[in-house]
Design a protein around this motif. Structure first.
Motif, mmCIF file in Angstrom:
data_model
loop_
_atom_site.group_PDB
_atom_site.id
_atom_site.type_symbol
_atom_site.label_atom_id
_atom_site.label_comp_id
_atom_site.label_asym_id
_atom_site.label_seq_id
_atom_site.Cartn_x
_atom_site.Cartn_y
_atom_site.Cartn_z
ATOM 1 N N ALA A 32 0.853 -1.184 0.000
ATOM 2 C CA ALA A 32 0.000 0.000 0.000
ATOM 3 C C ALA A 32 0.887 1.232 0.000
ATOM 4 C CB ALA A 32 -0.909 -0.004 1.225
ATOM 5 N N ILE A 33 0.804 2.019 -1.090
ATOM 6 C CA ILE A 33 1.709 3.159 -1.267
ATOM 7 C C ILE A 33 1.019 4.504 -1.061
ATOM 8 C CG2 ILE A 33 3.220 1.877 -2.819
ATOM 9 C CD1 ILE A 33 1.883 3.362 -5.166
ATOM 10 N N GLY A 34 -0.249 4.483 -0.626
ATOM 11 C CA GLY A 34 -0.957 5.734 -0.378
ATOM 12 C C GLY A 34 -1.987 6.038 -1.439
ATOM 13 N N ASP A 57 8.341 -5.212 -9.023
ATOM 14 C CA ASP A 57 8.652 -6.132 -7.927
ATOM 15 C C ASP A 57 7.462 -6.334 -6.993
ATOM 16 O OD1 ASP A 57 11.281 -6.579 -8.719
ATOM 17 O OD2 ASP A 57 12.082 -4.952 -7.497
ATOM 18 N N TYR A 58 6.455 -5.472 -7.097
ATOM 19 C CA TYR A 58 5.340 -5.526 -6.157
ATOM 20 C C TYR A 58 4.053 -5.087 -6.843
ATOM 21 C CZ TYR A 58 5.927 -0.445 -5.921
ATOM 22 O OH TYR A 58 6.018 0.887 -6.249
ATOM 23 N N SER A 59 2.933 -5.408 -6.221
ATOM 24 C CA SER A 59 1.632 -4.918 -6.671
ATOM 25 C C SER A 59 1.247 -3.736 -5.804
ATOM 26 C CB SER A 59 0.571 -6.023 -6.537
ATOM 27 O OG SER A 59 0.867 -7.106 -7.399
ATOM 28 N N ALA A 60 1.018 -2.587 -6.439
ATOM 29 C CA ALA A 60 0.732 -1.354 -5.706
ATOM 30 C C ALA A 60 -0.749 -1.236 -5.396
ATOM 31 C CB ALA A 60 1.185 -0.145 -6.518
ATOM 32 N N TYR A 61 -1.053 -0.957 -4.141
ATOM 33 C CA TYR A 61 -2.420 -0.683 -3.709
ATOM 34 C C TYR A 61 -2.502 0.776 -3.294
ATOM 35 C CZ TYR A 61 -4.031 -5.481 -3.922
ATOM 36 O OH TYR A 61 -4.423 -6.716 -4.375
ATOM 37 N N GLN A 62 -3.380 1.527 -3.956
ATOM 38 C CA GLN A 62 -3.495 2.962 -3.713
ATOM 39 C C GLN A 62 -4.639 3.207 -2.736
ATOM 40 O OE1 GLN A 62 -2.586 5.380 -7.342
ATOM 41 N NE2 GLN A 62 -2.964 3.448 -8.380
ATOM 42 N N GLU A 63 -4.344 2.934 -1.476
ATOM 43 C CA GLU A 63 -5.351 2.990 -0.425
ATOM 44 C C GLU A 63 -5.051 4.100 0.567
ATOM 45 O OE1 GLU A 63 -7.889 1.093 -0.486
ATOM 46 O OE2 GLU A 63 -7.384 -0.733 -1.588
ATOM 47 N N ASN A 76 -4.435 -9.190 3.155
ATOM 48 C CA ASN A 76 -4.498 -8.858 1.732
ATOM 49 C C ASN A 76 -3.401 -7.887 1.307
ATOM 50 O OD1 ASN A 76 -6.871 -10.414 1.325
ATOM 51 N ND2 ASN A 76 -8.100 -8.762 2.187
ATOM 52 N N ILE A 77 -2.833 -7.186 2.250
ATOM 53 C CA ILE A 77 -1.726 -6.274 1.984
ATOM 54 C C ILE A 77 -0.549 -6.695 2.855
ATOM 55 C CG2 ILE A 77 -0.905 -3.886 2.250
ATOM 56 C CD1 ILE A 77 -3.676 -2.949 1.457
ATOM 57 N N ASP A 78 0.622 -6.773 2.252
ATOM 58 C CA ASP A 78 1.807 -7.243 2.974
ATOM 59 C C ASP A 78 2.542 -6.121 3.691
ATOM 60 O OD1 ASP A 78 1.766 -10.089 2.070
ATOM 61 O OD2 ASP A 78 1.955 -9.137 0.103
ATOM 62 N N VAL A 79 2.627 -4.956 3.046
ATOM 63 C CA VAL A 79 3.368 -3.823 3.607
ATOM 64 C C VAL A 79 2.553 -2.560 3.382
ATOM 65 C CG1 VAL A 79 5.463 -2.417 3.477
ATOM 66 C CG2 VAL A 79 5.619 -4.900 3.200
#
Length: 333
Positions: A32-34, A57-63, A76-79
């Motif tokens: 989750a990158i914001g 390298d990762y799947s970005a979640y814009q949350e 569901n989110i790792d970091v």
């Protein structure tokens, strides 16, 4: 609840939705990158790049941070990367629910890269900030500041907003209000024109205000004002609600409404477009907005004025022990 979104934010949000609908069997970690059009997203990408982590390298979640931590709790989110006050109630709640929160350090080399390419600076989170920490955590920080629209916030109102922020800070029940002191008042003002009303208040209190002073250009008088904050799971929204309540209690001829937004960048764009009167923002993008750099290379914003420092913004990156992730470098392939 009202939420303002730029057209760019809408497009990014759609991308976030699609990215979250991919193959669930993917081995890429979910990060989750914001929210779209947020400073969190901007600094997240800088931090990941500094640790050698590429976009594929990762799947970005814009949350928003609240939704992101729900995702961490659910697995569901790792970091999750967030810009938050210290300590963060949201992180404390995550630990209470999950019981295995891990806060990640930034490496020294990464911090050197971040300091060379942004206004963020090294910061150490003391281990006693959270019960689950066994050691201090090394990260970076910036300043959260309040800015005003020079097309709607006149000199007298700017004076009163700055005065009430500090003189009524003891009526603000949010923990971060403890940082609203005259000692901290001008933190984050560097590079941002100061509102003339705020300047007058601070100088009356014996502070020296250096740098440019904003020019006021009020087009229409108004009594209803919008304060842009951030997501409900972060610090801006509840703290902004406390600030608006205090202003409403003491300014009889004005009414302030705090709204949920994508935070810094969205707030600055909304002020530029005269859709917002006040905004909470990290000082770095506000400086970029004035200079026409970074996210604002397409054009500087000339109607943004610094009103006051709010609190230090600390980058806090969390995961859970069950992910096996012990550093951001673990995300790099």
């Amino acid at each position: 609840m009202t939420r303002l979104l730029t057209s760019a934010a809408v497009a990014l949000a759609a991308g976030a939705f699609l990215s979250g609908c991919g193959d669930s069997s993917s081995s890429k970690p979910n990060v989750a990158i914001g929210p779209p059009a947020s400073t969190t997203q901007q600094v997240s990408q800088l931090i990941l790049k500094a640790h050698g982590v590429k976009e594929d390298d990762y799947s970005a979640y814009q949350e928003g941070f609240g939704a992101a931590l729900d995702g961490v709790q659910d697995g569901n989110i790792d970091v999750s990367i967030g810009i938050l006050g210290l300590p963060s109630g949201s992180i404390e709640n995550l630990q209470a629910a999950a019981g295995d929160v891990v806060m990640l350090n930034l490496t020294d080399d990464a911090i050197d890269h971040i300091e060379a390419n942004s206004d963020y600076r090294r910061f150490v989170i003391p281990k006693d900030s959270y019960e689950f920490l066994d050691n201090d955590v090394t990260t970076v920080t910036a300043y959260a500041v309040l800015v005003g629209n020079t097309h709607s916030i006149d000199e007298e109102l700017g004076y009163e907003l700055a005065r009430l922020m500090h003189e009524k800070a003891d009526e603000n029940t949010h923990a971060q209000s403890a940082f609203m002191t005259l000692e901290n008042a001008l933190n984050g003002a560097d590079g941002i024109p100061v509102h003339p009303g705020a300047k007058r208040y601070y100088e009356e209190q014996g502070l020296t205000v250096d740098g440019p002073v904003a020019e006021i250009d009020i087009t229409d008088g108004k009594t209803e004002y919008i304060l842009g904050t951030g997501s409900q799971g972060g610090t801006y929204y509840p703290l902004g609600g406390e600030m608006a309540t205090i202003w409403n209690n003491y300014l009889d001829d004005s009414n302030f409404t705090n709204i949920e937004t994508g935070a810094s960048i969205e707030n600055l764009v909304s002020i530029r477009d005269d859709r917002m009167d006040l905004g909470m923002t990290v000082h770095a993008p506000a400086k970029d907005a004035v200079e026409g750099s970074g996210e604002f290379e397409s054009g500087a914003i000339d109607n943004v004025a610094f009103i006051g420092h709010i609190y230090p913004e600390v980058i806090q990156i969390v995961t859970r022990k069950k992910t096996g992730i012990t550093s951001l470098e673990d995300l790099a392939k």
